[in-house]
Design an enzyme around this catalytic site. Structure first.
Site, PDB file in Angstrom:
ATOM      1  N   ASP A 257       0.868  -1.103   0.263  1.00 44.23           N
ATOM      2  CA  ASP A 257      -0.120   0.095  -0.002  1.00 44.23           C
ATOM      3  C   ASP A 257       0.820   1.277   0.139  1.00 44.23           C
ATOM      4  O   ASP A 257       1.882   1.317   0.559  1.00 44.23           O
ATOM      5  CB  ASP A 257      -0.906   0.182   1.294  1.00 44.23           C
ATOM      6  CG  ASP A 257      -1.944   1.095   1.409  1.00 44.23           C
ATOM      7  OD1 ASP A 257      -2.738   1.145   0.420  1.00 44.23           O
ATOM      8  OD2 ASP A 257      -1.818   1.888   2.263  1.00 44.23           O
TER       9      ASP A 257
ATOM     10  N   ASP B 218     -10.381   1.628  -4.119  1.00 43.83           N
ATOM     11  CA  ASP B 218     -10.504   3.046  -3.938  1.00 43.83           C
ATOM     12  C   ASP B 218     -10.927   3.851  -5.217  1.00 43.83           C
ATOM     13  O   ASP B 218     -11.864   4.723  -4.853  1.00 43.83           O
ATOM     14  CB  ASP B 218      -8.993   3.393  -3.811  1.00 43.83           C
ATOM     15  CG  ASP B 218      -8.297   3.045  -2.674  1.00 43.83           C
ATOM     16  OD1 ASP B 218      -8.834   3.488  -1.539  1.00 43.83           O
ATOM     17  OD2 ASP B 218      -7.190   2.736  -2.371  1.00 43.83           O
TER      18      ASP B 218
ATOM     19  N   GLU C   6       1.585  -0.173  -4.949  1.00 45.50           N
ATOM     20  CA  GLU C   6       0.422   0.944  -5.319  1.00 45.50           C
ATOM     21  C   GLU C   6       1.200   2.267  -5.468  1.00 45.50           C
ATOM     22  O   GLU C   6       1.371   2.834  -4.273  1.00 45.50           O
ATOM     23  CB  GLU C   6      -0.760   0.791  -4.335  1.00 45.50           C
ATOM     24  CG  GLU C   6      -1.615   2.191  -4.672  1.00 45.50           C
ATOM     25  CD  GLU C   6      -2.509   2.665  -3.510  1.00 45.50           C
ATOM     26  OE1 GLU C   6      -3.424   2.992  -3.764  1.00 45.50           O
ATOM     27  OE2 GLU C   6      -1.872   2.667  -2.341  1.00 45.50           O
TER      28      GLU C   6
END
Length: 762
Positions: free
Chosen positions: A541, A649, A566
Site C-alpha cells: 500500500d 479506492d 500501489e
C-alpha cells in the site's frame, strides 16, 4: 520576479523555459535569470528541471534543488539537497570558471510596533542574506540506445572443450575482460592457454582481449576456448577508460558446467544467450516456447548503454545497472526454460536420454508470468464482520473462472475498519475476521490452486499513545516503537527520525524506513506472515511514501512469489485536458520499480488513466504512444505492469476515480488480451459482466497470453483501437470498424460485446 515566458503551475510553482547561455560558447549551457528584490521575504528558491523532449524530471539526490537566500534555512547535512552548501572561498571548476563562495551580509532584524516605532531584535536573531555563490551539480539524461551483445557456447565433441563466441554491434574499440570460475562462488580465475590474439593478463586475475572488428565494420567479435570441468565463463566489456558494461556491479556470467549446459553435437543455445537488442523482432523457433520468446523480447527492450558520449541521452549509473541486472535475470530464466524444452542427445547414438530439468526460478516481480489477479474485496467488505468466511465459500467458483491469484484485504488490527490504518501489526483480528478465519481462507484458496497476496501497509502506522506534547507517536504491542520510528518532516506527528524518502500520508504517522530497527522489525513481521498465515506474496500500500530500495530489502527477506506496489499519483494535464504524452507519469512508476531492483511490479495507473480519456472522449488514438507502443507502463516494462481498471479506492462506494460507466468491458477487453498481469475487481466479477469476463479470461489462458506477450498495434484512430498479440489474438475496442488482416493467417471470431471484439488465429 517572474522571467519572460513563465507560466503558473496550479498554485504552487512556476514553469520557466531556459535559454541558451550567451557566455557558454559552444558548450550548450542553458540558463534562466530570476530577479529578486533584496527586501522580499523569500528565504529560499526550490526548483527541479524537466527535459522538454522526453518529459523526464531531474532532481538532486531524489529531492528538489534548494537555493537558500538566508543562512538560517536548514538543509539535510552534507548530503542534503541545498545547492552551494560548501562555505568559504575556492576555485570551482565549471563552465564559467569563476570564483565561488557564499557571500553573506549580516543584518539585525527589526520589528515595527503598533505606534510605528521600531525595535532592534536580539543580536542572536541576526539574519544574513546571500549575495552570491556559484555551484555545479551533475545531471544525467536518459537515452534510448540500439546495441546488442550475443554470446553462444558450443562443446566440441572431439576435444570436449567449450568454444565461446562473443559478438556485439557496439561501436569503436571494445575490450573484453574475461576469465572462468571453478565453482558457484564465481571467483575469477585465469584459464589455461590457448588465448585469442592481442590477449594479455590483467592484474593476475583476468585476461584482457581486444575484440576483432567485423568485416563490414559494424561491431566486433571474439572467440574463446576453455577446458571442460569449469563452472562458468565471466566477462565485462570496456568501451573506454570511463565506461564499463557490467550487471549491477556483477559480472556477466555464462554457465559451462555439465549440470547447466547440455553437451550436444548438433544443437546450440538457439543462437546464444541474447543480451539485449532494443526493439528487435524475435526470431521464433519451434523448439522454444512463446514464454521464452517473450523473455528474450523483454531483454532486448531493456538494453541500456553505459556510455553517455556515444548516446543521444545518458542514463544514470544506478538505472543502467538495475536494467543490466534485470537482463541477466531474464537471460538465465530464458536459458533454464530452453533447457527444459530441448531433448539431450549422446554422441554415441541418437537416443533420447533422461535429463534433470532445472526448475524455472520465479521472480517476485513477475511470478510465473501467467498470473491473473482477482481483488477479493471492496470498500464495504468489512461490514459483515466475517468476510474471510464468505470469501472462502467462493474459492472454488473463482478458480473455475480462471483466476490464479487472490488479493486479500489488510489483516491487521486497524483504526479504520477497512484496514488501511494499522496499529498493532501482530494482532490479526480485524473487521474481516480473526486470525483463525484468515488461516482458513488462505488454506482453502491454496487447495484450489491459488496464490494468496496479503495487503501490507508499511508506509504508516497508528500510534497507541501520546507523547509528552500530546502528539500520537508512541506505539505499543509487540513492535513498541517510540517517536524515532516517525519521519522528521511529517508535520503532524513530531517524529525524531530522518526525513521521509517519499511523500507523506497525512492521516497517520509516517514510518521512517531508514531506521535499522524499523526495517529489522518489518522484515521479521513479513516473514512471520509468510510462515504463520501462508501468504505467497504482497500487495504493498502507498509505496509513494518511501524509497523502493527499502521494498527490495523487505522482499529479499520475505521471498514472496509475487509482489506489486500501489504507486498512484496524478497524470499530466494541460488546462484540464489529459496530455497525450504520459511518459513522465509512467517514468515515475518505472523509477520506483527500478528502485526495488525489479523485485516488485506496480499497478499500471498510467494505462488506467489513458483508458479513461480514450473511452470517455472517443479518442482511441491515445492508446498508442509516439513510437506505436502501448502508452502505459505496459509499453515500457510489461512484465512489471499490473494492469487494472477499478479497485476498492477508485470504484466501489468510494468512487475516487471511477472507470467510465458502461465501458468497463472495453477496459477488460484491453487488459485481458494485452501483456502485463491483469487484475479484475471483485464487484465486476459478481455482476452482469461476469460471463464476458469469463470468456476473455478463457481466451487469454487458451492462447497462453502472458506478462511479456508481444503487442503489434494495427490501428489507433479516433473511434477504434486494434492490436494483435503474440500473432494469436486480435482485439479491437471502440465503435469504429476493424477486421484483422487477411492473408496466410486465418482469423475466427472468439467473442464480442458492446464496442469490442476478439479474434483467435486458426
Amino acid at each position: 520576479m517572474r522571467p519572460p515566458g513563465s507560466i503558473p503551475i496550479k498554485d504552487y510553482a512556476i514553469e520557466t523555459p531556459m535559454k541558451k547561455s550567451s557566455s557558454s560558447g559552444g558548450d550548450g549551457f542553458h540558463e534562466v535569470k530570476i530577479d529578486l528584490s533584496p527586501n522580499s521575504a523569500i528565504a529560499a528558491i526550490n526548483f527541479v528541471l524537466k527535459d522538454g523532449e522526453t518529459g523526464a524530471w531531474y532532481q538532486h539526490r531524489g529531492r528538489d534543488f534548494k537555493v537558500p537566500l538566508v543562512d538560517y534555512v536548514q538543509g539535510d547535512g552534507p548530503d542534503g539537497n541545498i545547492a552551494g552548501e560548501k562555505r568559504g572561498f575556492g576555485i570551482w571548476p565549471g563552465a564559467f570558471g569563476q570564483l565561488s563562495s557564499w557571500i553573506l551580509k549580516g543584518e539585525v532584524l527589526t520589528t515595527t510596533g503598533p505606534d510605528g516605532s521600531t525595535n532592534s531584535g536580539d543580536p542572536k536573531q541576526e539574519s544574513r542574506s546571500l549575495e552570491r555563490f556559484y555551484d555545479e551539480q551533475p545531471i544525467a539524461k536518459q537515452v534510448s540506445v540500439d546495441n546488442s551483445v550475443t554470446v553462444s557456447v558450443r562443446k566440441c565433441p572431439e576435444t570436449a572443450k567449450n568454444h565461446i563466441h562473443v559478438e556485439t554491434d557496439l561501436p569503436g574499440d571494445v575490450v573484453i575482460h574475461w576469465g572462468v570460475c571453478l565453482d558457484g562462488a564465481r571467483k575469477w580465475e585465469i584459464p589455461s592457454a590457448p588465448y585469442p590474439p592481442e590477449t594479455i593478463a590483467f592484474k593476475d586475475k583476468a585476461l584482457r582481449t581486444r575484440l576483432q572488428p567485423k568485416e563490414g565494420g559494424d561491431g566486433c567479435w571474439g572467440s574463446f576456448t576453455v577446458e571442460e570441468g569449469l563452472e562458468g565463463f565471466l566477462f565485462v566489456l570496456k568501451l573506454n577508460e570511463k565506461t564499463w558494461l557490467k550487471c549491477m556491479g556483477n559480472d556477466f556470467y555464462i554457465p559451462l558446467s555439465s549440470s547447466s549446459l547440455s553437451a550436444r553435437s548438433t544443437q546450440s543455445l538457439s543462437g546464444g544467450t541474447q543480451i539485449p537488442e532494443k526493439k528487435a523482432k524475435e526470431n521464433q523457433e519451434g523448439s522454444i516456447s512463446i514464454y521464452t520468446s517473450g523473455i528474450i523480447n523483454e531483454i532486448r527492450n531493456l538494453v541500456g548503454d553505459i556510455s553517455a558520449e556515444k548516446s543521444q541521452k545518458t542514463k544514470s549509473k544506478e538505472v543502467q545497472e538495475s536494467i543490466l541486472r534485470e537482463i541477466e535475470k531474464l537471460a538465465a530464466e530464458a536459458y533454464s526454460i530452453f533447457r527444459s524444452s530441448v531433448p539431450t542427445f549422446t554422441e554415441e547414438a541418437v537416443v533420447e536420454s533422461v535429463e534433470q530439468i532445472s526448475p524455472v526460478k520465479i521472480c517476485s516481480g513477475t511470478g510465473t508470468g501467467f498470473e491473473i489477479l482477482c481483488q477479493g474485496f471492496n470498500w464495504e467488505s468489512h461490514k459483515s464482520g466475517r468476510w474471510f468466511m464468505e470469501l472462502k465459500e467462493k474459492a472454488a467458483e473463482l478458480s473455475s473462472i480462471g483466476f490464479t491469484v487472490i488479493w486479500l484485504p489488510p489483516p491487521t488490527e486497524s483504526i479504520s475498519p477497512e484496514g488501511y490504518m494499522p496499529r498493532d501489526l501482530y494482532n490479526l483480528n480485524s473487521r474481516y475476521g480473526n486470525i483463525d478465519q484468515l488461516k482458513e481462507v488462505v488454506k482453502k484458496f491454496h487447495e484450489v490452486g491459488f496464490k494468496v497476496l496479503g495487503d501490507a501497509v508499511l508506509n504508516h502506522r497508528c500510534a497507541h499513545s501520546k507523547n509528552q506534547n500530546g502528539v500520537w507517536n508512541i506505539f505499543g504491542g509487540r513492535l513498541n516503537w517510540d517517536d524515532r520510528a516517525v519521519v522528521a518532516d511529517d508535520p503532524h506527528f513530531q517524529g525524531r527520525g530522518n526525513k521521509s524518502s517519499g511523500d507523506n500520508f497525512h492521516a497517520a504517522p509516517n514510518i521512517d524506513h531508514s531506521q535499522e530497527f524499523v526495517r529489522k522489525d518489518l522484515k521479521e513481521w513479513l516473514c512471520w506472515l509468510r510462515k504463520e498465515i501462508g501468504y505467497d506474496g504482497w500487495r504493498l500500500d502507498f509505496v509513494r511514501g518511501f524509497w523502493g530500495g527499502y521494498v527490495k530489502d523487505y522482499i529479499d527477506a520475505s521471498e514472496p512469489l509475487f509482489a506489486v506496489g500501489e504507486y498512484w499519483d496524478s497524470l499530466s494535464y494541460t488546462y484540464g485536458e489529459m496530455d497525450h504524452n504520459q511518459d513522465a507519469h509512467r517514468q515515475r512508476i518505472v523509477d520506483w520499480i527500478n528502485a526495488t531492483n525489479g523485485t516488485a511490479g506496480a499497478f499500471d495507473v498510467t494505462t488506467k488513466g489513458i483508458l479513461h480519456a480514450a473511452l470517455e472522449r472517443c479518442e482511441y488514438w491515445r492508446l498508442s504512444d509516439s513510437k506505436g507502443k502501448p502508452p502505459g507502463v505496459v509499453g515500457w516494462w510489461p512484465s512489471r505492469a499490473v494492469t487494472f481498471i477499478e479497485n476498492h479506492d477508485t470504484g466501489s462506494t468510494q468512487g475516487h476515480w471511477r472507470f467510465p460507466r458502461g465501458k468497463e468491458m472495453q477496459g477488460y477487453a484491453y487488459i485481458l488480451t494485452h501483456p502485463g498481469t491483469p487484475t479484475v475487481f471483485y464487484d465486476h466479477i459478481f455482476s452482469h459482466y461476469r460471463p464476458e469476463i469469463e470468456a476473455l479470461i478463457s481466451i487469454r489462458n487458451r492462447n497462453k497470453i502472458h506478462c511479456r506477450s508481444i503487442v503489434e498495434i494495427t490501428k489507433a484512430e479516433r473511434d477504434v483501437y486494434a492490436a494483435i498479440v503474440d500473432e494469436k489474438v486480435a482485439v479491437k475496442i471502440g465503435p469504429g470498424h476493424y477486421e484483422p488482416p487477411s492473408g496466410q493467417q486465418k482469423w475466427s471470431s472468439a467473442y464480442e460485446g458492446k464496442d469490442y471484439k476478439v479474434w483467435e488465429s486458426s
